[in-house]
Motif scaffolding. Structure first.
Motif, PDB file in Angstrom:
ATOM      1  N   GLN A  41       0.902  -1.160   0.000  1.00  0.00           N
ATOM      2  CA  GLN A  41       0.000   0.000   0.000  1.00  0.00           C
ATOM      3  C   GLN A  41       0.937   1.204   0.000  1.00  0.00           C
ATOM      4  O   GLN A  41       1.557   1.508   1.004  1.00  0.00           O
ATOM      5  N   TYR A  94      -3.539   7.943   1.835  1.00  0.00           N
ATOM      6  CA  TYR A  94      -4.410   6.775   1.971  1.00  0.00           C
ATOM      7  C   TYR A  94      -4.144   6.072   3.297  1.00  0.00           C
ATOM      8  O   TYR A  94      -5.075   5.553   3.940  1.00  0.00           O
ATOM      9  N   ARG A 146      -6.162   7.260   6.183  1.00  0.00           N
ATOM     10  CA  ARG A 146      -7.559   6.816   6.158  1.00  0.00           C
ATOM     11  C   ARG A 146      -7.688   5.316   6.421  1.00  0.00           C
ATOM     12  O   ARG A 146      -8.727   4.854   6.920  1.00  0.00           O
ATOM     13  N   HIS A 147      -6.655   4.546   6.073  1.00  0.00           N
ATOM     14  CA  HIS A 147      -6.728   3.082   6.161  1.00  0.00           C
ATOM     15  C   HIS A 147      -5.461   2.525   6.810  1.00  0.00           C
ATOM     16  O   HIS A 147      -4.699   1.777   6.173  1.00  0.00           O
ATOM     17  N   GLU A 190      -5.207  -1.552   7.020  1.00  0.00           N
ATOM     18  CA  GLU A 190      -4.868  -2.130   5.711  1.00  0.00           C
ATOM     19  C   GLU A 190      -3.405  -1.873   5.366  1.00  0.00           C
ATOM     20  O   GLU A 190      -2.706  -2.756   4.853  1.00  0.00           O
ATOM     21  N   THR A 191      -2.936  -0.665   5.672  1.00  0.00           N
ATOM     22  CA  THR A 191      -1.556  -0.302   5.352  1.00  0.00           C
ATOM     23  C   THR A 191      -0.562  -1.176   6.106  1.00  0.00           C
ATOM     24  O   THR A 191       0.378  -1.733   5.523  1.00  0.00           O
TER      25      THR A 191
END
Length: 354
Positions: A89, A94, A97-98, A101-102
């Motif tokens: 990622q 981004y 925000r995430h 996930e990162t």
């Protein structure tokens, strides 16, 4: 790099559908490698992977680096000799925000690949691509060296610093004694034709230019080590060869950045790219509050110069010219696979600038 070395080598490339991964896929195909890609589907439309027809000349497998069982199956089935890990990622904004996930992608994804490679044991070389942002940024004016402390203010930068620490632990705990050479590589802000990612300066500018709109710039005074995508990729390939032949001497961290004078502020890039695009190109400042991003970042590439004989070939000015010509050719409907191959050929013919 030596074309004869890569001929027939079984290379596993993660992240092959991304911007950097697509350029690497085409380069490895042109060198005659037996290439297996593992990545998510392209995250943008259009994408370089599809535009340049990169599914031809390789085995492309869609999957998630966060799925250990799938990663293990890929490594078991393909039995790679060389692994190049690009799946990530890759975006700072981004990551705010995430963050889960990162970290899951950039940290545990790295763990999954290294563990699968260790278990299967077919690979002799692993090159793990991290980032220039893995260093603890002190906002100082000189370049970071490979032995500087890892850090990171935002989740993306921090996750890549974690991936560096994971790599170091796996190297010392498992891989060295198994005869697997692992190096980590840190590039600058990579730019080039075929990047359609969101929240990246050059793609955002090109999208605005196409529509005749002013591009919105967030941090005009932020300075970054800009470089054409082929610059670090050439370093990764050179390093992989050296790891194969001299594993103990090169299994460590490496910087592949631009010349010092090509660490430029965003405002310089914006002005130059507007000039090179021509009519209709303009920009304006976004004065809204922005999440933290480093203000000044530069890499010291002395180690790669002296120990690998690697160095930049294209200036930042040349890189911007290549991007504009690439994008205008795409708008005109030209064969982008051939244009990419032509740019790779032109790059290889250009002497290293010491």
């Amino acid at each position: 790099m030596t074309p004869e070395f890569w001929q027939g080598k079984r290379v596993l490339l993660t992240g092959h559908t991304g911007f950097k991964g697509s350029w690497m896929s085409l380069w490895l195909q042109s060198l005659g490698a037996e290439l297996h890609g593992f990545a998510l589907s392209p995250l943008s439309s259009p994408s370089l992977f599809e535009t340049a027809g990169l599914m031809h000349g390789m085995c492309s497998e869609i999957g998630d680096i966060r799925d250990y069982d799938h990663v293990l199956r890929v490594v078991q089935d393909f039995q790679p000799e060389i692994v190049i890990h690009m799946a990530a990622q890759p975006l700072v904004r981004y990551s705010y925000r995430h963050p889960i996930e990162t970290y899951a992608t950039n940290v545990m994804g790295t763990v999954h690949l290294l563990e699968a490679t260790r278990q299967v044991g077919s690979a002799k070389v692993i090159v793990n691509i991290t980032t220039d942002k893995c260093y603890e940024n002190r906002e100082w004016v000189w370049g970071y060296r490979e032995d500087e402390p890892m850090g990171g203010h935002d989740p993306y930068s921090s996750s890549k610093a974690c991936a560096e620490l994971v790599s170091s632990a796996y190297r010392r705990s498992f891989l060295q004694e198994a005869g697997i050479s692992l190096a980590t590589v840190r590039a600058g802000n990579v730019i080039g034709g075929g990047d359609w990612a969101e929240d990246r300066l050059v793609p955002d500018m090109l999208r605005a230019f196409e529509k005749g709109l002013p591009v919105v710039i967030r941090n005009p005074l932020s300075t970054r080590p800009w470089q054409h995508v082929l610059e670090p990729l050439s370093g990764y390939l050179d390093l992989a060869e050296r790891l194969w032949h001299e594993p103990l001497a090169f299994a460590e961290g490496w910087n592949f950045g631009p010349k010092d004078e090509d660490a430029k502020p965003v405002e310089w890039i914006v002005s130059k790219l507007c000039d090179k695009w021509g009519s209709g190109a303009s920009w304006r400042l976004d004065d809204a509050a922005q999440p933290h991003e480093a203000g000044f970042l530069k890499l010291d590439i002395s180690k790669a110069r002296h120990l690998l004989g690697w160095g930049p070939r294209w200036s930042l000015e040349q890189a911007l010219e290549k991007i504009v010509s690439w994008h205008k050719a795409w708008l005109a409907g030209e064969d982008m696979r051939q244009l990419c191959l032509q740019q790779i050929h032109e790059y290889q013919k250009t002497p290293i600038k010491y």
